[in-house]
Design an enzyme around this catalytic site. Structure first.
Site, PDB file in Angstrom:
ATOM      1  N   TYR A  54      -0.949  17.283   5.519  1.00  0.00           N
ATOM      2  CA  TYR A  54       0.438  16.839   5.318  1.00  0.00           C
ATOM      3  C   TYR A  54       1.091  16.600   6.669  1.00  0.00           C
ATOM      4  CZ  TYR A  54       1.917  16.682   0.472  1.00  0.00           C
ATOM      5  OH  TYR A  54       2.118  16.288  -0.824  1.00  0.00           O
ATOM      6  N   GLU A  56       4.684  14.930   7.082  1.00  0.00           N
ATOM      7  CA  GLU A  56       5.953  14.217   6.943  1.00  0.00           C
ATOM      8  C   GLU A  56       6.585  13.980   8.308  1.00  0.00           C
ATOM      9  OE1 GLU A  56       5.081  16.432   4.700  1.00  0.00           O
ATOM     10  OE2 GLU A  56       6.084  16.085   2.766  1.00  0.00           O
ATOM     11  N   ASP A 200       5.942 -12.183   4.038  1.00  0.00           N
ATOM     12  CA  ASP A 200       4.952 -11.319   3.381  1.00  0.00           C
ATOM     13  C   ASP A 200       3.604 -12.005   3.591  1.00  0.00           C
ATOM     14  OD1 ASP A 200       3.186 -10.140   1.603  1.00  0.00           O
ATOM     15  OD2 ASP A 200       4.657  -9.936  -0.012  1.00  0.00           O
ATOM     16  N   THR A 226      -0.350  -6.107   3.269  1.00  0.00           N
ATOM     17  CA  THR A 226      -1.282  -5.078   2.815  1.00  0.00           C
ATOM     18  C   THR A 226      -2.418  -5.003   3.830  1.00  0.00           C
ATOM     19  OG1 THR A 226      -2.334  -6.784   1.468  1.00  0.00           O
ATOM     20  CG2 THR A 226      -0.860  -5.253   0.341  1.00  0.00           C
ATOM     21  N   LYS A 229      -7.081  -6.659   0.764  1.00  0.00           N
ATOM     22  CA  LYS A 229      -7.193  -8.127   0.639  1.00  0.00           C
ATOM     23  C   LYS A 229      -8.043  -8.670   1.801  1.00  0.00           C
ATOM     24  CE  LYS A 229      -2.843  -8.937  -1.886  1.00  0.00           C
ATOM     25  NZ  LYS A 229      -1.872  -7.871  -1.645  1.00  0.00           N
ATOM     26  N   ARG A 235      -6.685   0.355   0.801  1.00  0.00           N
ATOM     27  CA  ARG A 235      -5.550  -0.080  -0.017  1.00  0.00           C
ATOM     28  C   ARG A 235      -4.290   0.560   0.548  1.00  0.00           C
ATOM     29  NH1 ARG A 235      -7.556  -2.917  -4.370  1.00  0.00           N
ATOM     30  NH2 ARG A 235      -5.414  -3.380  -4.889  1.00  0.00           N
TER      31      ARG A 235
HETATM   32  N1  DSN Z   1      -2.106  -8.478  -6.730  1.00  0.00           N
HETATM   33  C1  DSN Z   1      -1.942  -9.380  -5.622  1.00  0.00           C
HETATM   34  C2  DSN Z   1      -2.516 -10.715  -5.909  1.00  0.00           C
HETATM   35  O1  DSN Z   1      -3.508 -10.804  -6.609  1.00  0.00           O
HETATM   36  O2  DSN Z   1      -2.027 -11.706  -5.409  1.00  0.00           O
HETATM   37  C3  DSN Z   1      -0.556  -9.455  -5.147  1.00  0.00           C
HETATM   38  O3  DSN Z   1      -0.127  -8.207  -4.751  1.00  0.00           O
END
Ligand code: DSN
Length: 431
Positions: A54, A56, A200, A226, A229, A235
């Site tokens: 932990y 914080e 984004d 993120t 991806k 994640r």
């Molecule tokens: N779930 C993502 C996508 O497939 O585009 C977006 O966060």
């Protein structure tokens, strides 16, 4: 070496499911545009003992003792992200993309403010102001959409809407748009109306790193992303920003906090508790992996593969929304067909091509069935697939298209051919 030996012994049920999913991913074509493969190193950091701690707070200012080492972990992740993206400030604590976007929104807006974004149904994201999400409940979405005819975002139209509605924040980000975004034009508009500009880049961060997509960092107040991806990390989410707030005199005249401080305080203690340090360590690993020539090759090849696949599909008479792609994704447009996007994505999955149905610009069908299928090339590119494989993928998609509603006989044959092709490639984190 056998993987997960302890899990195999202690919980054969969970072990078997993980194995099954791994085998599935190793024998099918992962073409969901937001997925790729994390490396063994990223996965090992995710599963490390850092999960027990932990912490914080932020490095050097924690609410628990014993954090000297994990301070170094978080500082390393921050330093690597700053170098990779060339930005002033980084927060690596958001648990994923949506919490990162919530933090960005709360750091610059008050309840009831207007936020300009692309609706989910037109290729935006839930967190950009969609009605069922916090972003559409706490704020008022001012929508802008790609032109239904051309499939492209018209910046003159964006300016017109922005000047009329005067939102406090503008999202420049997409999840189903096959073209590049003009951050410079967005920034000019944001400055004209004193709005915060937030990009984004969850879908396209790897293309930016590889230099095959414009870089939002110089133009935006905040950039969210993120780490999974295309970036192939764990994640998780992260936030890049400027340190100073150019709009502080207008919106926060009493505040002593700059933009970076407001973002940090919004993430913790505003929205989250203890940061996930194993995941932050895995992010540090992913940032290091992304700061290499081989990652930049991967980013460049993603676009080459997408363009090649687009041309190969068009040669077979399959229409693409927006006429093609200059990113990692394609939107197959089946508005003129009798079958729906959902029929096609289900038929593709039976044949071993995993994608998702998606609305296309000007779609006359409901979001529950749609007329489109979204395809992406990051995962196949991670496996080392190139243009010759894209030809094969196009041929398989065409075979499925020709038998969408009677695929059961053809699907096992295609699936076997795909498994055979996948077997010829190395898959990060799998073999
Ligand atoms: N779930 C993502 C996508 O497939 O585009 C977006 O966060």
């Amino acid at each position: 070496m056998e993987r997960y030996p302890h899990l195999k012994e202690s919980d054969p049920d969970v072990y078997a499911l993980i194995q099954k999913q791994t085998d599935y991913e190793a024998t099918t074509l992962k073409m969901i545009a937001s997925e790729s493969f994390a490396s063994f190193s990223v996965l090992e950091a995710c599963g490390s003992t850092l999960t027990n701690k932990y912490a914080e707070g932020y490095p050097g200012a924690r609410y628990y003792e014993g954090n000297e080492i994990v301070d170094d972990v978080e500082s390393l992740a921050i330093a690597r992200a700053r170098k990779l993206f060339g930005c002033e400030h980084v927060n690596v604590q958001p648990c994923s993309g949506s919490p990162a976007n919530q933090a960005a929104s709360r750091a610059v807006m008050n309840h009831g403010d207007k936020v300009m974004g692309i609706p989910v149904t037109d290729g935006g994201h839930l967190t950009h102001g969609w009605k069922v999400n916090f972003s559409g409940k706490d704020y008022v979405q001012v929508p802008y959409t790609p032109d239904p005819q051309t499939g492209r975002i018209d910046m003159d139209q964006v300016r017109e809407i922005a000047k009329k509605e005067r939102p406090r924040m503008i999202w420049a980000g997409t999840t189903a748009y096959p073209h590049q975004l003009d951050y410079k034009a967005f920034a000019e508009i944001a400055r004209e109306i004193d709005a915060y500009l937030v990009a984004d880049i969850a879908h396209i961060n790897g293309l930016i790193i590889a230099g095959v997509h414009p870089d939002p960092v110089p133009y935006c107040d905040i950039v969210t992303s993120t780490a999974h991806k295309m970036l192939r990390g764990p994640r998780a989410g992260f936030i890049l920003s400027k340190i100073e707030d150019r709009l502080r005199p207008k919106y926060y005249p009493e505040s002593k906090l700059n933009l970076a401080q407001r973002i940090d305080r919004t993430v913790f203690p505003g929205l989250q508790g203890g940061p996930h340090l194993s995941i932050i360590a895995a992010m540090a690993v992913a940032f290091k992996e992304a700061d290499t020539e081989s990652f930049r090759d991967y980013g460049r090849q993603i676009v080459k593969n997408a363009k090649h696949l687009a041309a190969a599909l068009q040669n077979r008479g399959i229409e693409l929304a927006g006429g093609g792609t200059d990113t990692h994704l394609l939107l197959l447009d089946f508005r003129k067909e009798e079958f729906t996007g959902k029929d096609m994505s289900q038929a593709l999955a039976k044949a071993g091509i995993i994608a998702n149905f998606n609305l296309v610009p000007g779609d006359h069908r409901s979001p529950f069935v749609t007329s489109g299928v979204r395809l992406g090339t990051p995962a196949l590119t991670s496996m080392g697939m190139k243009e010759p494989e894209m030809e094969k993928v196009a041929a398989w998609i065409d075979r499925v298209r020709n038998k969408v509603n009677r695929i059961d006989e053809e699907a096992p044959k295609i699936r076997a051919e795909i498994a055979e092709l996948c077997g010829q490639f190395t898959i990060p984190g799998i073999r």
